[in-house]
Design an enzyme around this catalytic site. Structure first.
Site, PDB file in Angstrom:
ATOM      1  N   GLY A 143     -10.460 -10.692  36.654  1.00  0.00           N
ATOM      2  CA  GLY A 143      -9.106 -10.353  37.108  1.00  0.00           C
ATOM      3  C   GLY A 143      -8.060 -11.250  36.454  1.00  0.00           C
ATOM      4  O   GLY A 143      -7.013 -10.779  36.011  1.00  0.00           O
ATOM      5  N   GLY A 188     -17.442  -7.967  37.470  1.00  0.00           N
ATOM      6  CA  GLY A 188     -17.376  -9.418  37.532  1.00  0.00           C
ATOM      7  C   GLY A 188     -16.401  -9.854  38.599  1.00  0.00           C
ATOM      8  O   GLY A 188     -15.846  -9.025  39.318  1.00  0.00           O
ATOM      9  N   GLY A 194     -13.082 -11.399  40.501  1.00  0.00           N
ATOM     10  CA  GLY A 194     -11.637 -11.344  40.323  1.00  0.00           C
ATOM     11  C   GLY A 194     -11.126 -12.610  39.676  1.00  0.00           C
ATOM     12  O   GLY A 194     -10.235 -12.573  38.819  1.00  0.00           O
ATOM     13  N   CYS A 204      -6.336   0.048  54.621  1.00  0.00           N
ATOM     14  CA  CYS A 204      -5.058  -0.679  54.495  1.00  0.00           C
ATOM     15  C   CYS A 204      -3.949   0.005  55.272  1.00  0.00           C
ATOM     16  O   CYS A 204      -3.059  -0.644  55.803  1.00  0.00           O
ATOM     17  CB  CYS A 204      -4.681  -0.806  53.036  1.00  0.00           C
ATOM     18  SG  CYS A 204      -4.816   0.733  52.157  1.00  0.00           S
ATOM     19  N   GLU A 227      -0.549  -2.462  45.531  1.00  0.00           N
ATOM     20  CA  GLU A 227      -0.825  -1.753  46.790  1.00  0.00           C
ATOM     21  C   GLU A 227      -1.531  -2.769  47.674  1.00  0.00           C
ATOM     22  O   GLU A 227      -2.703  -3.049  47.474  1.00  0.00           O
ATOM     23  CB  GLU A 227      -1.734  -0.544  46.559  1.00  0.00           C
ATOM     24  CG  GLU A 227      -1.191   0.484  45.592  1.00  0.00           C
ATOM     25  CD  GLU A 227      -0.058   1.321  46.168  1.00  0.00           C
ATOM     26  OE1 GLU A 227       0.156   1.287  47.407  1.00  0.00           O
ATOM     27  OE2 GLU A 227       0.632   1.986  45.381  1.00  0.00           O
TER      28      GLU A 227
HETATM   29  P1  NAP Z   1      -8.887  -8.792  47.321  1.00  0.00           P
HETATM   30  O1  NAP Z   1      -9.639 -10.004  47.630  1.00  0.00           O
HETATM   31  O2  NAP Z   1      -7.441  -8.901  47.026  1.00  0.00           O
HETATM   32  O3  NAP Z   1      -9.659  -8.103  46.090  1.00  0.00           O
HETATM   33  C1  NAP Z   1      -9.241  -6.933  45.466  1.00  0.00           C
HETATM   34  C2  NAP Z   1      -9.664  -6.945  44.006  1.00  0.00           C
HETATM   35  O4  NAP Z   1      -8.999  -8.007  43.317  1.00  0.00           O
HETATM   36  C3  NAP Z   1     -11.157  -7.195  43.810  1.00  0.00           C
HETATM   37  O5  NAP Z   1     -11.611  -6.448  42.719  1.00  0.00           O
HETATM   38  C4  NAP Z   1     -11.188  -8.677  43.509  1.00  0.00           C
HETATM   39  O6  NAP Z   1     -12.333  -9.098  42.808  1.00  0.00           O
HETATM   40  C5  NAP Z   1      -9.946  -8.827  42.665  1.00  0.00           C
HETATM   41  N1  NAP Z   1      -9.441 -10.202  42.578  1.00  0.00           N
HETATM   42  C6  NAP Z   1      -9.719 -11.263  43.389  1.00  0.00           C
HETATM   43  N2  NAP Z   1      -9.075 -12.366  42.960  1.00  0.00           N
HETATM   44  C7  NAP Z   1      -8.382 -12.008  41.856  1.00  0.00           C
HETATM   45  C8  NAP Z   1      -7.516 -12.702  40.957  1.00  0.00           C
HETATM   46  N3  NAP Z   1      -7.223 -13.987  41.123  1.00  0.00           N
HETATM   47  N4  NAP Z   1      -6.952 -12.015  39.944  1.00  0.00           N
HETATM   48  C9  NAP Z   1      -7.211 -10.704  39.772  1.00  0.00           C
HETATM   49  N5  NAP Z   1      -8.031  -9.995  40.574  1.00  0.00           N
HETATM   50  C10 NAP Z   1      -8.608 -10.632  41.616  1.00  0.00           C
HETATM   51  O7  NAP Z   1      -8.946  -7.724  48.455  1.00  0.00           O
HETATM   52  P2  NAP Z   1     -10.223  -7.290  49.261  1.00  0.00           P
HETATM   53  O8  NAP Z   1     -10.652  -8.365  50.159  1.00  0.00           O
HETATM   54  O9  NAP Z   1     -11.204  -6.793  48.298  1.00  0.00           O
HETATM   55  O10 NAP Z   1      -9.605  -6.047  50.104  1.00  0.00           O
HETATM   56  C11 NAP Z   1      -8.928  -6.191  51.329  1.00  0.00           C
HETATM   57  C12 NAP Z   1      -7.413  -6.140  51.149  1.00  0.00           C
HETATM   58  O11 NAP Z   1      -6.988  -5.072  50.332  1.00  0.00           O
HETATM   59  C13 NAP Z   1      -6.683  -5.922  52.450  1.00  0.00           C
HETATM   60  O12 NAP Z   1      -5.577  -6.785  52.529  1.00  0.00           O
HETATM   61  C14 NAP Z   1      -6.191  -4.476  52.368  1.00  0.00           C
HETATM   62  O13 NAP Z   1      -5.094  -4.155  53.139  1.00  0.00           O
HETATM   63  C15 NAP Z   1      -5.910  -4.345  50.931  1.00  0.00           C
HETATM   64  N6  NAP Z   1      -5.936  -2.938  50.567  1.00  0.00           N
HETATM   65  C16 NAP Z   1      -4.769  -2.289  50.285  1.00  0.00           C
HETATM   66  C17 NAP Z   1      -4.770  -0.948  49.943  1.00  0.00           C
HETATM   67  C18 NAP Z   1      -3.513  -0.206  49.586  1.00  0.00           C
HETATM   68  O14 NAP Z   1      -3.603   0.859  48.996  1.00  0.00           O
HETATM   69  N7  NAP Z   1      -2.341  -0.704  49.899  1.00  0.00           N
HETATM   70  C19 NAP Z   1      -5.960  -0.269  49.897  1.00  0.00           C
HETATM   71  C20 NAP Z   1      -7.141  -0.947  50.202  1.00  0.00           C
HETATM   72  C21 NAP Z   1      -7.109  -2.287  50.523  1.00  0.00           C
HETATM   73  P3  NAP Z   1     -13.680  -9.562  43.552  1.00  0.00           P
HETATM   74  O15 NAP Z   1     -14.659  -8.574  43.100  1.00  0.00           O
HETATM   75  O16 NAP Z   1     -13.978 -10.929  43.057  1.00  0.00           O
HETATM   76  O17 NAP Z   1     -13.423  -9.547  45.013  1.00  0.00           O
END
Ligand code: NAP
Ligand code: MG
Length: 471
Positions: free
Chosen positions: A207, A201, A203, A279, A245
């Site tokens: 989430g 579902g 985030g 990332c 992360e």
């Molecule tokens: P994102 O938008 O932050 O989403 C990550 C996860 O969080 C998804 O499952 C998302 O659900 C969920 N989410 C979204 N809004 C939320 C909320 N309000 N509360 C709880 N969960 C929520 O990130 P992304 O666009 O998928 O990925 C790109 C980012 O991730 C980049 O900034 C990258 O650097 C970072 N990243 C970091 C690492 C690390 O290990 N440091 C690794 C990989 C990626 P949905 O299914 O709705 O999107």
């Protein structure tokens, strides 16, 4: 067409409380590749109750019992490698060799590492009369992104299982398939009901419900900075541990020596891997000012040599994950041109001959560290080259970032490389291509507060108890 309409809750495949589905788009074709169910807060309640109910007995299992489960998972995982590779290719567009290779391999690596760490992990230690005991923290919510889907899920699920936690996994909507197969693997391996739960579902809905849920003790989140902050805020009233992360803009320092051109070419090719959606990518390439022309030549040649196309074909780079990501990356490329950065490879638009699919040109700019394209995470195949005057200057540019996830140094003089590596304010520093599943992966500064991989990845799931006067 894939159809994954059930969630894995309390050892069963169950329909969501309220039926609702979402399409999954294949980024290579822009066509619907399947459907998933989108859950609601009621499904989170069910999963949290199941995880809570399973915790007392799972947390009391022996190391050997949990090892047995991980070994059974390993056998199942190995049986389903080809399916996992296919799923990853389809959900996020990784080229076949990468999807079946490193993507799936990262999952195998984390599983093998969890087994090795669990065999040795010190759950108890005596300090004078005091016994320090490490206990599982409880019910964990694991929220993951789409960019390395199997890596992100396995690096959380296996340590949590190994420690004796129960959990709810929330995979990304953009890339939900491989997590669904992972849940099938864990079920087939005989995980006790309620120990592992998975629901799909958004985030915003799932989430948020997890972040605020009174039955959730800890959240392990990988994703963007903004969402990380929101989760921490949502989790604060119930005082959960939140391990983040987040993103990065990591420096890759190349020393001036005989291997210079080779090292620049390598760093450029690595940056374009996974379409730059990593990332920890070394997205700022720091080169000596005196070698800038050599760097431009080596980097532009390397970028132009990256073949782009259908993940099912024999190309080095596939599309980026979605239209949304494509648009964001295009905006950054145009921003780079507007800020006056020197474009030396790629540029706006799709690569020639590709009219469908979210393909981006491997792009390289030369700029300074104060530009937007040098400061913000682009999360696409866009490298910026930044010249430095001397080693002192290189270190200062490298550390001049809000992020601190990773850093890289390549050069022939090992001592200089190691000295630079020590001075970088980041958690994961690769010296001449070093890589290790037993390292500790995580960020300084805005890149987060957690550490995953290896033994340190276990600590996130542990509470520490002191038994005073024990002896
Ligand atoms: P994102 O938008 O932050 O989403 C990550 C996860 O969080 C998804 O499952 C998302 O659900 C969920 N989410 C979204 N809004 C939320 C909320 N309000 N509360 C709880 N969960 C929520 O990130 P992304 O666009 O998928 O990925 C790109 C980012 O991730 C980049 O900034 C990258 O650097 C970072 N990243 C970091 C690492 C690390 O290990 N440091 C690794 C990989 C990626 P949905 O299914 O709705 O999107
Ligand atoms: Mg997002």
């Amino acid at each position: 067409m894939r159809e994954y309409l059930k969630f894995y809750i309390d050892g069963q495949w169950v329909a969501p409380a309220t039926p609702k589905t979402g399409d999954v788009i294949n980024p290579a074709t822009e066509e619907v590749s399947g459907r998933i169910s989108l859950g609601s807060a009621a499904d989170v309640d069910k999963a949290a109750a199941a995880a809570r109910k399973a915790f007392p007995s799972w947390s009391q299992t022996t190391r050997e019992q949990r090892l047995e489960l991980l070994l059974a998972i390993q056998a199942e995982y190995n049986r389903r490698l080809p399916e996992l590779g296919e799923a990853i290719m389809e959900e996020m567009g990784a080229p076949s060799a990468l999807a079946h290779g490193f993507h799936v391999g990262l999952g195998s690596g984390h599983l093998q590492t969890a087994i090795e760490v669990l065999r040795e992990f010190k759950f108890e230690e005596q300090r004078g009369a005091t016994r320090i005991v490490k206990e599982p923290i409880g019910v964990c919510a694991l929220i993951t992104p789409w960019n390395w889907p199997m890596n992100q899920t396995t690096v959380k699920v296996f340590p949590a299982l190994a420690i004796g936690c129960t959990m709810i996994l929330k995979p990304p909507q953009l890339a939900p398939y491989s997590a669904q197969i992972l849940a099938e693997i864990i079920h087939a391996a005989g995980v006790p009901a309620g120990v592992f739960n998975m629901l799909q579902g958004s985030g915003a809905v799932i989430g948020t419900a997890l972040s605020t849920h009174p039955e959730v003790d800890m959240i392990s989140f990988t994703g963007s900075e903004g969402v990380g902050v929101q989760i921490a805020q949502n989790a604060a009233p119930t005082v959960k541990r939140v391990c983040q992360e987040l993103g990065g803009k990591s420096p890759y320092i190349i020393l001036d020596d005989a291997s210079f051109a080779k090292n620049v070419a390598e760093a450029t090719a690595i940056m374009m891997g996974n379409s730059g959606q990593t990332c920890s990518a070394g997205s700022r390439l720091l080169v000596p000012q005196s070698r800038l022309q050599d760097a431009i030549k080596a980097a532009s040649e390397a970028a132009n040599a990256v073949t782009v196309g259908d993940p099912r074909g024999n190309f080095a780079m596939g599309p980026v994950v979605s239209k949304g990501q494509y648009n964001i990356i295009q905006e950054y490329i145009i921003k780079g041109q507007d800020e006056g950065a020197q474009l030396i490879a790629g540029g706006p638009g799709r690569p020639e001959g590709l009219n469908k699919g979210w393909y981006v040109k491997p792009t390289v700019f030369v700029t300074t560290n104060d530009t937007v394209i040098a400061r913000e995470e682009i999360f696409g195949p866009v490298l910026v080259i930044i010249p430095y005057k001397d080693v002192e200057d290189a270190v200062s540019i490298a550390n001049d970032s809000l992020f601190g996830l990773a850093g890289y140094v390549s050069g022939e003089d090992g001592e200089t490389c190691r000295a630079i590596a020590r001075r970088l304010r980041a958690g994961w520093i690769g010296i001449n291509g070093g890589f290790d599943f037993h390292g500790a992966f995580g960020g300084y500064k805005r890149s987060g507060n957690g550490r995953e991989w290896g033994e340190y990845g276990f600590h996130e799931y542990v509470e520490i108890k002191s038994l005073l006067g024990y002896a």
